[in-house]
Design a protein around this motif. Structure first.
Motif, PDB file in Angstrom:
ATOM      1  N   VAL A 183      -5.741   1.983  -3.419  1.00  0.00           N
ATOM      2  CA  VAL A 183      -5.413   1.384  -1.872  1.00  0.00           C
ATOM      3  C   VAL A 183      -6.626   0.597  -1.362  1.00  0.00           C
ATOM      4  O   VAL A 183      -6.932  -0.782  -1.057  1.00  0.00           O
ATOM      5  N   TRP A 194      -3.900   6.955   3.259  1.00  0.00           N
ATOM      6  CA  TRP A 194      -3.884   4.923   3.466  1.00  0.00           C
ATOM      7  C   TRP A 194      -2.061   4.955   3.081  1.00  0.00           C
ATOM      8  O   TRP A 194      -1.123   4.467   3.500  1.00  0.00           O
ATOM      9  N   ASN A 195      -1.976   5.466   1.972  1.00  0.00           N
ATOM     10  CA  ASN A 195      -1.046   5.277   1.280  1.00  0.00           C
ATOM     11  C   ASN A 195       0.045   6.072   2.265  1.00  0.00           C
ATOM     12  O   ASN A 195       1.396   5.413   2.089  1.00  0.00           O
ATOM     13  N   ILE A 219      -8.799   9.253   5.338  1.00  0.00           N
ATOM     14  CA  ILE A 219      -7.149   8.868   5.792  1.00  0.00           C
ATOM     15  C   ILE A 219      -6.460   8.654   4.489  1.00  0.00           C
ATOM     16  O   ILE A 219      -7.060   8.187   3.610  1.00  0.00           O
ATOM     17  N   LYS A 221      -4.831  11.234   9.376  1.00  0.00           N
ATOM     18  CA  LYS A 221      -6.265  10.103   9.553  1.00  0.00           C
ATOM     19  C   LYS A 221      -6.587  12.442   9.424  1.00  0.00           C
ATOM     20  O   LYS A 221      -6.749  12.952  10.106  1.00  0.00           O
ATOM     21  N   THR A 266       0.428  -1.129  -0.235  1.00  0.00           N
ATOM     22  CA  THR A 266       0.469  -0.376  -0.188  1.00  0.00           C
ATOM     23  C   THR A 266       1.052   1.279  -0.750  1.00  0.00           C
ATOM     24  O   THR A 266       0.505   2.099  -0.534  1.00  0.00           O
ATOM     25  N   MET A 317       0.452   4.436   5.312  1.00  0.00           N
ATOM     26  CA  MET A 317       1.127   2.951   5.299  1.00  0.00           C
ATOM     27  C   MET A 317       2.855   3.150   4.838  1.00  0.00           C
ATOM     28  O   MET A 317       4.314   3.275   5.430  1.00  0.00           O
TER      29      MET A 317
END
Length: 281
Positions: free
Chosen positions: A47, A245-246, A243, A238, A39, A249
């Motif tokens: 994602v 995410w990439n 969020i 966040k 991710t 991560m």
């Protein structure tokens, strides 16, 4: 002969089955980590695709640079390093001294005090969070490195583990040192500590991992970026409604690297310390 051959085949089958089960468990445990790495190289639109694409297309290396700049990672990384290294060093000092006292010194109520100290491991941190915060407030240590470091340099588990290790070292070494004129501190410093590298390395790995990944205490104790650690900094990805995410991560992968490096260098001592630390006494 047939009975012996049957036993050999049964033993081989048991070994194959055990290795197969361990491989399955290892794969299950590795999947979240592999998903995190995958991710971290994806575009945001990739994602949440189902079924997930394990190989990113395209391969976005810029996520790491963006995550580093967006979340002030250089500052948070420095703060985490300061807090973790100093806490680990302090814990090795306090735990080894306490372990030596409980293993080698004779004083009234020693075993009872040790049992009470061990009982503190059963108290959740949430129970002591408010009293500890009020104490830090009285000391003026809110939003300071002192408030982040000092409460973490004491560990009942570390004291227990090092005490058990010291109990496994023959007391004849102490007696020989006493004959040569050594005091208690010289016995601790020049005899027991050099023989306890494996146990100290094991405790260092445990403490480093715990402090590096600790979120609750830094979140409570800090209110400015000047003292926030990496785990708190990851929360910046966040938003209120979404969020990244990439980027989250990518930041998580960066935060895991120091722990992996530490474990690679101390793996030999870590395994030896776990194997040699018994349950004597």
């Amino acid at each position: 002969m047939e009975h012996a051959a049957g036993k050999r085949w049964g033993s081989r089958a048991a070994h194959i089955l055990s290795y197969l089960l361990m491989a399955i468990v290892a794969a299950v445990m590795a999947l979240p980590f592999l998903w995190m790495i995958s991710t971290s190289f994806k575009e945001m639109g990739q994602v949440l695709i189902f079924p997930p694409q394990w190989i990113p297309k395209p391969f976005v290396l810029a996520n790491y640079a963006e995550a580093w700049d967006l979340a002030k990672f250089s500052l948070f990384f420095r703060n985490s390093a300061i807090v973790t290294i100093l806490t680990t060093a302090g814990q090795l000092i306090t735990c080894s001294l306490a372990g030596f006292a409980f293993a080698r010194l004779e004083f009234p109520g020693r075993d009872s005090i040790f049992l009470v100290y061990l009982a503190t491991m059963m108290i959740p941190i949430q129970v002591t969070l408010i009293p500890l915060y009020l104490l830090m407030k009285e000391l003026g240590w809110i939003n300071t490195f002192s408030g982040l470091i000092v409460p973490g340099i004491f560990s009942a588990y570390g004291t227990f583990m090092l005490r058990q290790f010291f109990l496994g070292i023959p007391e004849s070494l102490d007696e020989s040192a006493v004959i040569d004129g050594c005091g208690y501190f010289r016995i601790y410093w020049q005899i027991l500590l050099p023989l306890s590298k494996a146990a100290l390395a094991t405790q260092a790995v445990f403490c480093f991992m715990w402090q590096w990944n600790n979120l609750l205490w830094p979140l409570v104790m800090t209110n400015t970026d000047e003292f926030r650690t990496l785990t708190v900094g990851l929360q910046l990805f966040k938003g209120q409604y979404s969020i990244a995410w990439n980027l989250l991560m990518a930041g998580s992968v960066i935060s895991v690297i120091p722990i992996l490096i530490l474990y690679v260098f101390l793996q030999k001592y870590f395994v030896e310390g776990i194997a040699m630390t018994g349950l004597k006494g």
